[in-house]
Design a protein around this motif. Structure first.
Motif, PDB file in Angstrom:
ATOM      1  N   GLU A   1     -16.801   2.953  -9.422  1.00 12.57           N
ATOM      2  CA  GLU A   1     -16.541   2.620 -10.953  1.00 12.57           C
ATOM      3  C   GLU A   1     -17.831   2.125 -11.616  1.00 12.57           C
ATOM      4  N   ALA A   2     -18.488   1.189 -10.927  1.00 13.70           N
ATOM      5  CA  ALA A   2     -19.673   0.332 -11.682  1.00 13.70           C
ATOM      6  C   ALA A   2     -20.710   1.367 -11.943  1.00 13.70           C
ATOM      7  N   LEU A   3     -21.092   2.246 -11.111  1.00 10.73           N
ATOM      8  CA  LEU A   3     -21.956   3.092 -11.223  1.00 10.73           C
ATOM      9  C   LEU A   3     -21.470   4.602 -12.073  1.00 10.73           C
ATOM     10  N   ALA A   4     -20.176   4.655 -12.427  1.00  9.52           N
ATOM     11  CA  ALA A   4     -19.690   5.694 -13.182  1.00  9.52           C
ATOM     12  C   ALA A   4     -19.935   4.928 -14.705  1.00  9.52           C
ATOM     13  N   ARG A   5     -19.691   3.665 -14.913  1.00 11.09           N
ATOM     14  CA  ARG A   5     -19.834   3.161 -16.315  1.00 11.09           C
ATOM     15  C   ARG A   5     -21.197   3.149 -16.637  1.00 11.09           C
ATOM     16  N   ALA A   6     -22.284   2.960 -15.725  1.00 15.20           N
ATOM     17  CA  ALA A   6     -23.524   3.190 -15.977  1.00 15.20           C
ATOM     18  C   ALA A   6     -24.032   4.450 -16.417  1.00 15.20           C
ATOM     19  N   VAL A   7     -23.486   5.380 -15.767  1.00 13.34           N
ATOM     20  CA  VAL A   7     -23.959   6.826 -16.013  1.00 13.34           C
ATOM     21  C   VAL A   7     -23.051   7.139 -17.435  1.00 13.34           C
TER      22      VAL A   7
ATOM     23  N   ALA B   1     -31.393   1.337  -9.947  1.00 10.24           N
ATOM     24  CA  ALA B   1     -30.572   1.131 -10.904  1.00 10.24           C
ATOM     25  C   ALA B   1     -29.015   1.078 -10.423  1.00 10.24           C
ATOM     26  N   PHE B   2     -28.854   1.614  -9.202  1.00  9.09           N
ATOM     27  CA  PHE B   2     -27.448   1.794  -8.718  1.00  9.09           C
ATOM     28  C   PHE B   2     -27.358   0.185  -8.274  1.00  9.09           C
ATOM     29  N   ASN B   3     -28.211  -0.334  -7.674  1.00  7.92           N
ATOM     30  CA  ASN B   3     -28.161  -1.809  -7.183  1.00  7.92           C
ATOM     31  C   ASN B   3     -27.892  -2.886  -8.216  1.00  7.92           C
ATOM     32  N   GLU B   4     -28.518  -2.575  -9.383  1.00  2.00           N
ATOM     33  CA  GLU B   4     -28.444  -3.370 -10.520  1.00  2.00           C
ATOM     34  C   GLU B   4     -26.792  -3.170 -11.122  1.00  2.00           C
ATOM     35  N   ALA B   5     -26.320  -1.931 -11.171  1.00  2.00           N
ATOM     36  CA  ALA B   5     -25.115  -1.640 -11.758  1.00  2.00           C
ATOM     37  C   ALA B   5     -24.080  -2.319 -10.937  1.00  2.00           C
ATOM     38  N   CYS B   6     -24.437  -2.505  -9.416  1.00  2.00           N
ATOM     39  CA  CYS B   6     -23.350  -2.687  -8.534  1.00  2.00           C
ATOM     40  C   CYS B   6     -23.454  -4.434  -8.138  1.00  2.00           C
ATOM     41  N   PHE B   7     -24.378  -4.906  -8.575  1.00  2.00           N
ATOM     42  CA  PHE B   7     -24.799  -6.322  -8.427  1.00  2.00           C
ATOM     43  C   PHE B   7     -23.445  -7.351  -8.317  1.00  2.00           C
TER      44      PHE B   7
ATOM     45  N   VAL C   1     -20.281  -6.611  -8.033  1.00  2.00           N
ATOM     46  CA  VAL C   1     -19.386  -6.222  -6.967  1.00  2.00           C
ATOM     47  C   VAL C   1     -19.910  -6.812  -5.541  1.00  2.00           C
ATOM     48  N   VAL C   2     -21.128  -6.514  -5.272  1.00  2.00           N
ATOM     49  CA  VAL C   2     -21.561  -7.160  -4.132  1.00  2.00           C
ATOM     50  C   VAL C   2     -21.686  -8.621  -4.072  1.00  2.00           C
ATOM     51  N   ALA C   3     -22.010  -9.299  -5.043  1.00  2.00           N
ATOM     52  CA  ALA C   3     -21.912 -10.717  -5.219  1.00  2.00           C
ATOM     53  C   ALA C   3     -20.545 -11.176  -4.831  1.00  2.00           C
TER      54      ALA C   3
ATOM     55  N   VAL D   1     -25.559  -3.699   0.085  1.00  2.00           N
ATOM     56  CA  VAL D   1     -24.623  -4.493   0.971  1.00  2.00           C
ATOM     57  C   VAL D   1     -25.283  -5.043   1.999  1.00  2.00           C
ATOM     58  N   GLN D   2     -26.286  -4.373   2.859  1.00  2.00           N
ATOM     59  CA  GLN D   2     -26.802  -4.778   3.925  1.00  2.00           C
ATOM     60  C   GLN D   2     -27.855  -6.038   3.613  1.00  2.00           C
ATOM     61  N   ALA D   3     -28.394  -5.721   2.679  1.00  2.00           N
ATOM     62  CA  ALA D   3     -29.176  -6.692   2.139  1.00  2.00           C
ATOM     63  C   ALA D   3     -28.639  -7.980   1.765  1.00  2.00           C
TER      64      ALA D   3
END
Length: 334
Positions: A121-127, A191-197, A199-201, A236-238
């Motif tokens: 969802e987060a990536l879809a919003r960014a795209v 860019a993907f990491n930024e969009a999903c920050f 969610v991971v947090a 996520v691993q990071a």
């Protein structure tokens, strides 16, 4: 009107039939894994659903305990292990105490509405936002193109676990007075990491809740075990490394550890029935569920990955299909 146990029973009956067909003999008993937060009522309803499906519940094992068994943690001696379970639709974090042949859950927390689909969802919003800036067409709220975009972004998410950049391509994303528009948006891993920050947090915050319930700081954990397909995502691993200060434990496919952890005690029960003299050789979980120790066969390595320096194109076929032509996606540029 069907109840929840009725619906679950239909699913279990289908799985039972698949297993019976594969094994060539009737399946009458099963070991179930359940979320840590499953209370007595939820367990009773699952047991009722199993009964409706003609399955006897041999045992119910908490998922983090099953993951620990599946990864062989029960054979490492005294240790405190954090289990980070990030699936497609839910997230659970647990702290498990391993001692001798016993596994005990010290603390647990979870979010039933946090999962890998939130990354999609987060990536879809960014795209979609990028597509809007370039075309003036807003895909938000348009059911059919939005669903196709989610499928494309799910594929992109998976490829970005091994690649530095992908193109999200969706033919006929919208129709205007000038004709059909094709969505083509390059997405880098950054860019993907930024969009999903966020969610991971959110998953990290749930981990802290589990640690607090166990009365521990991240440094008080000997190791972190990751399970669930979403843990393949590098961000996520990071996050797990950043929280616990060490590399997470891997060694088997993240999607398989819980299942293997259920299969091991199931096999032990069959062995015990065939050879009662060996029935005392298992480990004991916090639920009082006897289970067998891990086996080397449960620790197979991950499948080979494509080098991260490679690039791929994520391609959709037509508006009427929700699948990707993998053959086209596997065309890489050096």
């Amino acid at each position: 009107q069907r109840t929840v146990p009725d619906v679950v029973a239909l699913i279990l009956e289908h799985v039972k039939n698949l297993a019976t067909s594969f094994l060539g003999s009737p399946v009458e008993r099963a070991v179930f894994t359940v979320p840590v937060e499953f209370g007595p009522r939820a367990r009773r309803e699952l047991e009722l659903a199993a009964k409706k499906a003609g399955i006897e519940v041999a045992a119910m094992i908490a998922e983090p305990v099953a993951a620990a068994i599946g990864c062989g943690i029960d054979g490492v001696g005294e240790a405190t292990v954090a289990v980070y379970d990030f699936g497609g639709g839910t997230f659970d974090a647990s702290v498990v105490k391993v001692g001798g042949r016993q596994l005990r859950v010290l603390g647990a927390a979870g979010d039933r509405w946090l999962g890998g689909d939130d990354l999609d969802e987060a990536l879809a919003r960014a795209v979609a936002n990028e597509f809007f800036r370039s075309s003036g067409v807003d895909l938000h709220g348009k059911a059919e193109p939005w669903q196709r975009l989610l499928f494309s972004c799910e594929d992109a998410k998976r490829w970005l676990s091994t690649l530095d950049e992908v193109d999200v391509i969706m033919p006929r994303a919208a129709t205007t007075s000038k004709g059909a528009l094709t969505l083509l948006v390059p997405v880098t891993r950054e860019a993907f990491n930024e969009a999903c920050f966020q969610v991971v947090a959110s998953s990290v915050e749930v981990c802290r809740q589990a640690l607090a319930e166990a009365g521990l700081e991240p440094g008080g954990v000997d190791a972190a075990l990751v399970t669930g397909g979403t843990t393949r995502v590098p961000a996520v691993q990071a996050a797990v490394r950043g929280l616990f200060g060490s590399e997470p434990i891997e060694g088997i496919h993240p999607e398989h550890s819980v299942v293997i952890g259920a299969a091991v005690p199931a096999a032990a029960r069959v062995s015990s029935a065939l050879a009662p003299a060996r029935s005392g050789s298992g480990v004991t979980t916090s639920d009082g569920t006897p289970s067998a120790g891990s086996s080397a066969g449960a620790r197979s390595g991950r499948a080979p990955r494509v080098p991260r320096s490679a690039r791929a194109r994520t391609v959709r076929t037509t508006p009427t299909t929700a699948r990707t032509r993998r053959a086209r996606m596997r065309t890489f540029d050096a």
